[in-house]
Design a protein around this motif. Structure first.
Motif, short mmCIF file in Angstrom:
data_model
loop_
_atom_site.label_atom_id
_atom_site.label_comp_id
_atom_site.label_asym_id
_atom_site.label_seq_id
_atom_site.Cartn_x
_atom_site.Cartn_y
_atom_site.Cartn_z
N SER A 48 49.22 11.53 -4.19
CA SER A 48 47.79 11.32 -3.94
C SER A 48 47.39 9.88 -4.20
O SER A 48 46.65 9.27 -3.42
CB SER A 48 46.97 12.27 -4.83
OG SER A 48 45.59 12.01 -4.70
N TYR A 70 48.32 16.13 3.07
CA TYR A 70 47.51 15.80 1.90
C TYR A 70 46.76 17.02 1.39
O TYR A 70 46.56 17.18 0.18
CB TYR A 70 46.53 14.68 2.22
CG TYR A 70 45.79 14.21 0.98
CD1 TYR A 70 46.40 13.38 0.06
CD2 TYR A 70 44.49 14.64 0.72
CE1 TYR A 70 45.75 12.97 -1.10
CE2 TYR A 70 43.83 14.23 -0.43
CZ TYR A 70 44.47 13.40 -1.33
OH TYR A 70 43.81 13.01 -2.48
N GLN A 74 47.33 17.83 -2.48
CA GLN A 74 46.24 17.72 -3.45
C GLN A 74 45.79 19.08 -3.95
O GLN A 74 45.36 19.21 -5.10
CB GLN A 74 45.06 16.96 -2.82
CG GLN A 74 44.01 16.51 -3.82
CD GLN A 74 44.55 15.54 -4.85
OE1 GLN A 74 45.67 15.02 -4.71
NE2 GLN A 74 43.77 15.25 -5.87
N PRO A 373 43.38 11.32 2.61
CA PRO A 373 42.40 11.73 1.59
C PRO A 373 40.97 11.63 2.12
O PRO A 373 40.64 10.73 2.90
CB PRO A 373 42.64 10.73 0.45
CG PRO A 373 44.02 10.21 0.67
CD PRO A 373 44.22 10.21 2.15
#
Length: 387
Positions: A48, A70, A74, A373
């Motif tokens: 991350s 992602y 995450q 992100p």
């Protein structure tokens, strides 16, 4: 004259422990689970961090696929961190009698063990609870969360490796059911109590996971009782972390009649909102995945970034910088590598789930890209620059 006797010095007052299950086998059993959770949390946390803050050499090396990368990484990071909290409490309960042994240091190995325990307890407590507060965006400290959280993660990893190294000769004796130390403890009759403790611990970990993981694993969203976000709650059925009001762009959005997107490159140009809508529109299904752990797929439509770069005369492999109308904030200026910028799924999005973007979702235009992100999916875009 009577011989004078020197009174013995009593040891310092220390807690006494009469509870059961403060034994090595229980400590190893719980420690394996805690170690696995910390390992997953650490690896996904490093992923991350470097996706959010890539070093210069990695900008063009970061991949835009898989599109869900992602989101999964995450989601695992936050889920494993939350699951580690009850594991840490139980581990401390099991081993706390050993924290008060006397004398405090008996040998070099024992000193290293004590140092590793101090680092582990301090770093793990800081990482887990600061990470938990980050999920609700509460920062009751004077330092910047991201760099400190990242630095302490490496301290925690080092402490864990040191602890395993100095404790392994003893840990090995209690690792398996047929290990020498395990067989000896089983004869003492604590196996049933240990199983009960581990079942209770499994129930606690399962409960906190089930009631929070639905914020990213949407099939379980009906059980999302304790997470700070629900994947269906928010404007246009999608959560937001930073509203237009919080970003300070509401006044700028009131004068959108004069808004024009500026694209800076070898052949610079500007486009108004109607002109952008007149360009070929593309539709993609991509998730928004936030560092706080929540994520959800959404339907986006808009203009491909690579088409805008081509129109601006960008050379092959060019990077992109996006600048937001937002005047303050750590992510008001965002850069993406060539793999993201030229991916056909990367859009300057104008619509979300069939509707014009709301102000909180980035009206008039925002970036949406795969495997990215959420903080880098820039909202309220004012300018694109070819790098």
């Amino acid at each position: 004259m009577e011989d004078m006797k020197v009174p013995s010095v009593p040891p310092p007052l220390r807690p006494s422990f009469s509870g059961r299950l403060h034994d090595a086998r229980t400590a190893v059993s719980v420690g394996r689970l805690l170690g696995a959770a910390i390992a997953i949390c650490f690896v996904t946390g490093v992923v991350s961090h470097y996706l959010q803050h890539p070093p210069g050499w990695a900008v063009d090396a970061l991949p835009s696929r898989p599109v869900w990368g992602y989101r999964v990484s995450q989601g695992l990071h936050v889920a494993s961190g939350i699951a580690a909290i009850p594991l840490l409490f139980v581990k401390l309960w099991v081993v706390y009698p050993r924290l008060f042994v006397w004398p405090p240091v008996r040998s070099i190995r024992h000193a290293l063990e004590r140092v590793s325990v101090a680092v582990l307890v301090g770093a793990a407590g800081f990482e887990l609870f600061s990470g938990l507060l980050n999920t609700v965006q509460w920062y009751p400290w004077p330092f910047s969360f991201v760099p400190v959280h990242f630095a302490v993660a490496w301290l925690l990893a080092g402490g864990l490796l040191l602890h395993l190294a100095v404790k392994w000769p003893k840990t090995r004796s209690y690792w398996g059911r047929r290990s020498e130390g395990t067989v000896k403890l089983a004869a003492e009759g604590d196996a049933a109590d240990r199983r009960s403790l581990l079942r209770g611990l499994a129930a606690a970990v399962g409960a906190v996971t089930l009631t929070t993981v639905g914020q990213s694993f949407t099939p379980l969203k009906r059980f999302d009782l304790l997470a700070p976000r629900h994947p269906d709650h928010g404007p246009q059925s999608l959560p937001v972390n930073r509203t237009a009001a919080a970003a300070g762009v509401t006044s700028a959005l009131r004068s959108m009649a004069g808004w024009r997107l500026e694209v800076v490159g070898p052949r610079p140009f500007q486009l108004g909102l109607d002109e952008l809508r007149a360009l070929p529109q593309h539709e993609v299904e991509l998730p928004i995945a936030c560092v706080e752990g929540w994520s959800k797929n959404a339907h986006w439509s808009g203009v491909r970034i690579r088409d805008l770069l081509e129109r601006a005369g960008a050379p092959a492999g060019a990077r992109l910088r996006a600048v937001s109308l937002e005047q303050h904030g750590a992510y008001r200026v965002m850069e993406m590598g060539s793999d993201y910028a030229h991916d056909p799924l990367t859009l300057l999005a104008l619509r979300l789930n069939g509707q014009v973007l709301s102000a909180d979702h980035g009206f008039p235009a925002r970036i949406i890209a795969p495997n990215r992100p959420g903080v880098l999916q820039t909202k309220w875009v004012a300018r694109l620059e070819v790098l």
